[in-house]
Design a protein around this motif. Structure first.
Motif, PDB file in Angstrom:
ATOM      1  N   VAL A   7     -11.705  18.668   6.938  1.00 53.42           N
ATOM      2  CA  VAL A   7     -11.407  20.265   6.956  1.00 53.42           C
ATOM      3  C   VAL A   7     -11.578  20.596   5.307  1.00 53.42           C
ATOM      4  O   VAL A   7     -12.405  21.843   4.977  1.00 53.42           O
ATOM      5  N   LEU A   8     -11.077  19.747   4.346  1.00 58.96           N
ATOM      6  CA  LEU A   8     -11.130  20.354   3.215  1.00 58.96           C
ATOM      7  C   LEU A   8     -12.505  20.102   2.360  1.00 58.96           C
ATOM      8  O   LEU A   8     -13.036  20.929   1.537  1.00 58.96           O
ATOM      9  N   ARG A   9     -13.356  19.030   3.012  1.00 59.20           N
ATOM     10  CA  ARG A   9     -14.778  19.240   2.535  1.00 59.20           C
ATOM     11  C   ARG A   9     -15.517  20.094   3.014  1.00 59.20           C
ATOM     12  O   ARG A   9     -16.521  20.834   2.358  1.00 59.20           O
ATOM     13  N   SER A  10     -15.485  20.725   4.272  1.00 63.74           N
ATOM     14  CA  SER A  10     -16.006  21.781   4.826  1.00 63.74           C
ATOM     15  C   SER A  10     -15.900  23.251   4.317  1.00 63.74           C
ATOM     16  O   SER A  10     -16.431  23.897   4.421  1.00 63.74           O
ATOM     17  N   CYS A  11     -14.515  23.085   3.712  1.00 67.81           N
ATOM     18  CA  CYS A  11     -14.098  24.350   3.095  1.00 67.81           C
ATOM     19  C   CYS A  11     -14.490  24.662   1.480  1.00 67.81           C
ATOM     20  O   CYS A  11     -14.771  25.517   1.215  1.00 67.81           O
ATOM     21  N   LEU A  12     -14.314  23.296   1.115  1.00 68.96           N
ATOM     22  CA  LEU A  12     -14.440  23.481  -0.537  1.00 68.96           C
ATOM     23  C   LEU A  12     -16.034  23.258  -0.794  1.00 68.96           C
ATOM     24  O   LEU A  12     -16.453  23.594  -1.870  1.00 68.96           O
ATOM     25  N   LEU A  18      -4.532  11.717  10.415  1.00 66.68           N
ATOM     26  CA  LEU A  18      -4.436  12.938   9.624  1.00 66.68           C
ATOM     27  C   LEU A  18      -5.194  13.177   8.248  1.00 66.68           C
ATOM     28  O   LEU A  18      -5.719  14.121   7.829  1.00 66.68           O
ATOM     29  N   GLN A  19      -5.358  12.037   7.576  1.00 62.41           N
ATOM     30  CA  GLN A  19      -6.300  11.749   6.207  1.00 62.41           C
ATOM     31  C   GLN A  19      -7.262  12.238   6.647  1.00 62.41           C
ATOM     32  O   GLN A  19      -8.373  13.006   5.982  1.00 62.41           O
ATOM     33  N   THR A  20      -8.099  11.653   7.761  1.00 60.18           N
ATOM     34  CA  THR A  20      -9.369  11.822   7.990  1.00 60.18           C
ATOM     35  C   THR A  20      -9.708  13.418   8.479  1.00 60.18           C
ATOM     36  O   THR A  20     -10.772  13.934   8.054  1.00 60.18           O
ATOM     37  N   VAL A  21      -8.757  14.063   9.250  1.00 60.41           N
ATOM     38  CA  VAL A  21      -8.887  15.514   9.436  1.00 60.41           C
ATOM     39  C   VAL A  21      -8.759  16.176   8.607  1.00 60.41           C
ATOM     40  O   VAL A  21      -9.613  17.202   8.340  1.00 60.41           O
ATOM     41  N   LEU A  22      -7.800  16.091   7.607  1.00 62.59           N
ATOM     42  CA  LEU A  22      -7.784  16.668   6.333  1.00 62.59           C
ATOM     43  C   LEU A  22      -8.764  16.755   5.455  1.00 62.59           C
ATOM     44  O   LEU A  22      -9.349  17.710   4.876  1.00 62.59           O
ATOM     45  N   GLY A  23      -9.267  15.511   5.235  1.00 60.44           N
ATOM     46  CA  GLY A  23     -10.444  15.326   4.455  1.00 60.44           C
ATOM     47  C   GLY A  23     -11.689  16.113   4.748  1.00 60.44           C
ATOM     48  O   GLY A  23     -12.326  16.611   4.186  1.00 60.44           O
ATOM     49  N   TYR A  65       0.787  -1.056   0.022  1.00 55.57           N
ATOM     50  CA  TYR A  65      -0.098   0.028   0.103  1.00 55.57           C
ATOM     51  C   TYR A  65       1.022   1.255  -0.197  1.00 55.57           C
ATOM     52  O   TYR A  65       1.556   1.424   0.895  1.00 55.57           O
ATOM     53  N   TRP A  66       0.924   2.079  -0.975  1.00 52.12           N
ATOM     54  CA  TRP A  66       1.488   3.262  -1.095  1.00 52.12           C
ATOM     55  C   TRP A  66       0.513   4.565  -0.865  1.00 52.12           C
ATOM     56  O   TRP A  66      -0.014   5.093  -1.733  1.00 52.12           O
ATOM     57  N   PRO A  67       0.550   5.008   0.386  1.00 51.65           N
ATOM     58  CA  PRO A  67      -0.441   6.148   0.684  1.00 51.65           C
ATOM     59  C   PRO A  67       0.230   7.487   0.102  1.00 51.65           C
ATOM     60  O   PRO A  67       1.414   7.499  -0.329  1.00 51.65           O
ATOM     61  N   THR A  68      -0.667   8.372   0.158  1.00 53.11           N
ATOM     62  CA  THR A  68      -0.097   9.849  -0.484  1.00 53.11           C
ATOM     63  C   THR A  68       1.197  10.180   0.407  1.00 53.11           C
ATOM     64  O   THR A  68       0.971  10.186   1.434  1.00 53.11           O
ATOM     65  N   PRO A  69       2.396  10.611  -0.338  1.00 55.79           N
ATOM     66  CA  PRO A  69       3.434  11.079   0.303  1.00 55.79           C
ATOM     67  C   PRO A  69       3.363  12.118   1.319  1.00 55.79           C
ATOM     68  O   PRO A  69       4.075  12.293   2.239  1.00 55.79           O
ATOM     69  N   TRP A  70       2.313  13.077   0.976  1.00 57.57           N
ATOM     70  CA  TRP A  70       2.439  14.269   1.765  1.00 57.57           C
ATOM     71  C   TRP A  70       1.291  14.161   2.911  1.00 57.57           C
ATOM     72  O   TRP A  70       1.184  15.017   3.743  1.00 57.57           O
ATOM     73  N   CYS A  71       0.497  13.154   2.967  1.00 58.21           N
ATOM     74  CA  CYS A  71      -0.503  12.775   4.149  1.00 58.21           C
ATOM     75  C   CYS A  71      -0.465  11.279   4.455  1.00 58.21           C
ATOM     76  O   CYS A  71      -1.236  10.582   4.142  1.00 58.21           O
ATOM     77  N   VAL A  72       0.527  10.825   5.111  1.00 62.28           N
ATOM     78  CA  VAL A  72       0.415   9.345   5.255  1.00 62.28           C
ATOM     79  C   VAL A  72       0.059   8.901   6.534  1.00 62.28           C
ATOM     80  O   VAL A  72      -0.549   7.729   6.542  1.00 62.28           O
ATOM     81  N   GLU A  73      -0.678   9.545   7.384  1.00 57.26           N
ATOM     82  CA  GLU A  73      -0.942   9.170   8.653  1.00 57.26           C
ATOM     83  C   GLU A  73      -2.820   9.129   8.353  1.00 57.26           C
ATOM     84  O   GLU A  73      -3.314   9.932   8.177  1.00 57.26           O
ATOM     85  N   ALA A  74      -3.320   8.059   8.988  1.00 58.92           N
ATOM     86  CA  ALA A  74      -4.581   7.732   8.741  1.00 58.92           C
ATOM     87  C   ALA A  74      -5.233   8.869   9.547  1.00 58.92           C
ATOM     88  O   ALA A  74      -6.487   9.474   8.851  1.00 58.92           O
TER      89      ALA A  74
END
Length: 94
Positions: A79-84, A72-77, A61-70
């Motif tokens: 935040v991005l959904r609420s902003c975009l 962090l991916q949840t939080v970032l997703g 499994y090759w996760p996204t290199p700039w966001c590897v922690e699960a």
């Protein structure tokens, strides 16, 4: 050759620091992050069925290199959904 290293170390310290951090992160990513999925299932027919029919279990499994922690991916997703994306308004019908 000695002059080149001296030039890089004395004049380009910022380049040296960025390069060193990049090499360290790339090493961490390749050694610790990229792994095959772990199947938490006891030995038996069901496990054999999964291993035979799910080829992704044999691949790394090759996760996204700039966001590897699960987490962090949840939080970032979130935040991005609420902003975009536009907010969804729900209405309850009785």
């Amino acid at each position: 050759m000695h002059g080149v290293f001296l030039y890089i170390f004395e004049i380009r310290k910022d380049f040296l620091v960025c390069f060193s951090l990049s090499v360290l992160y790339l090493t961490y990513y390749l050694v610790e992050v990229v792994k095959r999925p772990v199947l938490h299932c006891r030995e038996g027919d069901f496990r054999e069925l999964l291993e035979a029919r799910v080829p992704l279990l044999r691949e790394a499994y090759w996760p996204t290199p700039w966001c590897v922690e699960a987490r962090l991916q949840t939080v970032l997703g979130s935040v991005l959904r609420s902003c975009l994306l536009a907010p969804v308004h729900y209405r309850r019908y009785c």
